[in-house]
Design an enzyme around this catalytic site. Structure first.
Site, PDB file in Angstrom:
ATOM      1  N   GLU A  55      -8.252  -5.066 -36.603  1.00 26.07           N
ATOM      2  CA  GLU A  55      -6.957  -4.601 -36.223  1.00 26.07           C
ATOM      3  C   GLU A  55      -5.755  -5.730 -36.359  1.00 26.07           C
ATOM      4  OE1 GLU A  55      -8.174  -2.747 -32.630  1.00 26.07           O
ATOM      5  OE2 GLU A  55      -8.469  -0.820 -33.597  1.00 26.07           O
ATOM      6  N   ASP A  67     -15.735   4.060 -32.426  1.00 29.82           N
ATOM      7  CA  ASP A  67     -14.978   3.495 -31.078  1.00 29.82           C
ATOM      8  C   ASP A  67     -15.155   4.253 -29.802  1.00 29.82           C
ATOM      9  OD1 ASP A  67     -13.215   1.744 -30.042  1.00 29.82           O
ATOM     10  OD2 ASP A  67     -11.378   2.459 -31.209  1.00 29.82           O
ATOM     11  N   GLU A  76     -10.839   5.231 -22.200  1.00 31.72           N
ATOM     12  CA  GLU A  76      -9.787   5.237 -23.384  1.00 31.72           C
ATOM     13  C   GLU A  76      -9.684   6.869 -24.051  1.00 31.72           C
ATOM     14  OE1 GLU A  76      -9.866   2.346 -26.394  1.00 31.72           O
ATOM     15  OE2 GLU A  76      -8.293   3.206 -27.556  1.00 31.72           O
TER      16      GLU A  76
END
Ligand code: GCW
Length: 724
Positions: free
Chosen positions: A311, A385, A413
């Site tokens: 990323e 993820d 998240e």
């Protein structure tokens, strides 16, 4: 009676502790270390008889912490003063084995030989001449853990007669990873700002740091990575190292080591070099010197966590080197001081691969056995993820000659962020108990992580923290249960969630079954509920872009295809789901044969991973008797109903819960009910454009048109990654 000034001050302090305790509304600050007075007189008195004296053999900062904690806990719970009477025959007697022959005599050889580093032994000894509760360990950290265990017994109103408890941690490094930035924000943090006040460190030591250390020590966490994996090289500037040292100094007396994240390009950013090439001698020299400088300030510094070539983070691949080159270079700098490198496997290249879920495996497996001894590869629980449900990461079981550590996400998240009640313990447990089949049946992930499957010495586990400046630490009160559960599973990855929930509820709410049972049930069912209203049947990565808040199955325009939702659900007029079988992306082939057999066939694939591994026609008849489209509708609706059931159940508890706390939780549950419906209606409205089928008429129809859901936007959603 002569009242000395010292005893007067002590008595006043005692009264203050007791009165503060009873006056305050429950704001959650004390976490599971509430130590409320035990109201049952008989029980309290039975404890009191055995515990109102403490004697410690030896002294050290960690032993002092243990003694202090026993003092606070017992004073509050028993409502009586605890004396340090220098009395060894009565009350609590604690010590480290091997330091006093008098103490050693109290412990059998059998117990001595079974105790391991950081483990503890808790026994009672009763005879005519003595009445002791003994806390023994091989090191002072073990004594601290044993002290917390004794306090927990009392908090849970358990008997301390005929005690014989021995526990050894099963995993060596039990860490929290803070994704906290030096500017005070927290990436994917939903509980306010970072608790680390870098600006005012090293001088200002927030009392929170001590309570943070106490809470972690109470569940056996022995390391904290205090900076974000999206790292900032500034942490290596001399003044920041001094700030970090101040934190390490606080943590030390609670057995917690400090770790930092290392930005791979730091030699350029902080060292003024032209390159960060891991094979460049100047680069190695810079790291060697930097590490030596850190150890000068922090002699027990733990080591580095590194996110490289992922990323947008810099890494060795920029110099045509690989993960092995990068990790080993840092490991060599740390080795002379006993430090370690935790190199993350969360990688996917900037060229879009056919299936992102395959990439870590492809990049890491060829390096098995080639990493230095002080390197751990830190692997997220699933290959994408931290989704509400993912199959295990294929790396578990695939690198027998490498120490693999688990990375869980405690912050939510993808599971409702700062508001939803989702007992994560169930998810952690599911992962830890999943069979990799690496060495035949029974090769569960817990065995990879605790090193028993492949005889690995260095073992570890990390949990991405959900802690912030919120008064109750985690924002959503039930987030405390996730922090607690993570610590317990890090200590013993074979524990059951029900047991963990029971402990947490007893210590946090009440031992009364009227309160205990419903809350344990809420925690136990909530993860499955969340999966149903967000991502049933193996759907994944269909949330809002960037902030990841709320549903966004329509997300299709991002700088990379594998950041969009359409890449993952692949809905079209024929069906929905990602074909990862032999005929598809072949990601399933990265697992062991028995695992492949379980999931390879659409007909027999367990429903929870159906759309993870298969692209399934809308009218495909499932084992439930429903066609896929109807099943999807039923699952979303069931999830939304169950979210409402959580609220209904909570409401029945009103008479038994502190008013402030009751309302706090009620408001969050209302948000959860609203958002579960939002997920349901938004996702079904969107997928319906492909299935072209009716939502079964007996189900409530979406409140709005699809365009409405698509038009919602949340520019100030918390926890977004800051732009540097
Ligand atoms: O899930 C993604 C998160 C990023 C995070 C990244 C990672 C720290 O959205 O915020 O960055 O994972 O784990 O590195």
């Amino acid at each position: 009676m002569i009242i000395t000034q010292k005893s007067l001050v002590k008595t006043l302090l005692f009264c203050l502790i007791i009165s503060i305790n009873s006056l305050k509304a429950e704001d959650g600050y004390r976490l599971w270390l509430k130590y409320d007075k035990i109201e049952n007189d008989q029980l309290r008195k039975s404890y009191e008889k055995k515990l109102t004296n403490i004697y410690f053999y030896g002294t050290s900062p960690v032993l002092e912490s243990a003694k202090k904690e026993l003092n606070i806990g017992l004073t509050r719970m028993l409502g009586a003063e605890i004396a340090d009477l220098k009395e060894k025959k009565k009350g609590i007697v604690a010590g480290v084995i091997g330091q006093s022959s008098e103490f050693d005599q109290l412990i059998s050889d059998h117990d001595k030989s079974n105790l391991k580093s950081e483990g503890f032994l808790l026994i009672s000894k009763e005879s005519k001449s003595s009445n002791q509760i003994i806390i023994a360990a091989k090191d002072d950290i073990g004594v601290l853990y044993g002290s917390f265990r004794l306090l927990k017994l009392l908090q849970m109103h358990e008997s301390i007669d005929e005690l014989h408890i021995m526990e050894n941690p099963k995993i060596k490094l039990r860490l929290l990873n803070h994704w906290d930035n030096l500017d005070g924000t927290v990436e994917r943090g939903y509980a306010g700002f970072s608790i680390w006040n870098w600006h005012q460190l090293p001088e200002y030591i927030d009392p929170r740091y001590i309570d943070y250390a106490r809470a972690n020590a109470s569940i056996g966490i022995n390391g904290a990575v205090v900076t974000n994996v999206n790292a900032n090289a500034l942490i290596f500037r001399a003044d920041y190292i001094e700030k970090a040292k101040a934190l390490a100094d606080v943590f030390r007396s609670y057995g917690i080591k400090l770790y930092l994240t290392a930005r791979f390009s730091s030699p350029i950013e902080q060292g003024g070099l032209k390159t960060a090439d891991p094979l460049d001698p100047q680069v190695q020299k810079w790291w060697n010197e930097k590490v030596a400088e850190i150890y000068k300030s922090i002699p027990d510094f733990g080591g580095f966590v590194v996110k490289a070539n992922s990323e947008g983070q810099p890494g060795p691949q920029q110099y045509n080197r690989n993960h092995e080159d990068g990790a080993n270079m840092l490991a060599d700098a740390l080795a002379p001081f006993g430090g370690i490198v935790m190199w993350r496997a969360f990688v996917y290249s900037s060229e879009e691969p056919a299936d992102r879920s395959k990439q870590a495996y492809d990049e890491f497996v060829p390096h098995d056995g080639k990493f230095r001894k002080n390197v751990l590869i830190q692997v997220k629980n699933g290959p994408i993820d931290f989704m509400p449900r993912e199959p295990i990461h294929p790396l578990f079981g695939a690198m027998p000659q490498t120490s693999l550590m688990m990375e869980f996400q405690i912050t939510k998240e993808y599971l409702g962020q700062g508001t939803h009640l989702v007992g994560l313990s169930k998810m952690f447990e599911e992962v830890l108990k999943t069979d990799t089949y690496a060495k035949g049946e029974g090769s569960i992930v817990a065995k990879v992580i605790d090193g028993s499957l492949d005889n690995r010495e260095l073992t570890g586990i990390a949990g991405v923290s959900n802690i912030g400046t919120a008064r109750n630490w985690t924002g959503n009160f039930f987030g405390q249960a996730d922090w607690y559960a993570y610590g317990r599973l890090a200590w013993d990855p074979y524990l059951n969630s029900e047991e963990i929930f029971n402990e947490w509820v007893k210590m946090t709410f009440s031992n009364d079954p009227k309160v205990l049972n419903p809350i344990v049930e809420m925690l136990s069912t909530s993860r499955e509920t969340c999966v149903k209203y967000m991502t049933p049947l193996g759907l994944h990565h269909i949330m809002g872009a960037n902030h990841h808040y709320g549903p966004g199955p329509w997300v299709s325009q991002m700088s990379r295809a594998d950041w969009t939702s359409v890449y993952y659900h692949k809905a079209d007029e024929k069906g929905i789901g990602f074909d990862r079988t032999k005929e598809g992306s072949q990601a399933l082939m990265q697992y062991q044969e028995e695992f492949i057999d379980l999931y390879k066939d659409m007909k027999t694939c367990p429903l929870e991973f159906l759309l993870w591994f298969h692209h399934v026609p809308w009218d495909y008849k499932l084992s439930t008797g429903n066609i896929l489209w109807d099943e999807l509708c039923f699952q979303y609706h069931q999830g939304s109903k169950e979210a409402n059931d959580l609220l209904i159940k909570w409401n029945t508890l009103e008479p038994f819960i502190d008013k402030e706390l009751f309302n706090n939780i009620k408001m969050h549950l209302r948000i959860q009910v609203k958002e579960a419906k939002w997920w349901r209606d938004a996702c079904l409205s969107y997928f319906q454009t492909f299935s072209k089928m009716e939502i079964p008429p007996q189900l409530e129809q979406p409140e709005h048109k699809l365009e409405y859901y698509q038009s919602l936007n949340f520019p100030y959603s918390p926890g977004i990654r800051p732009r540097w």
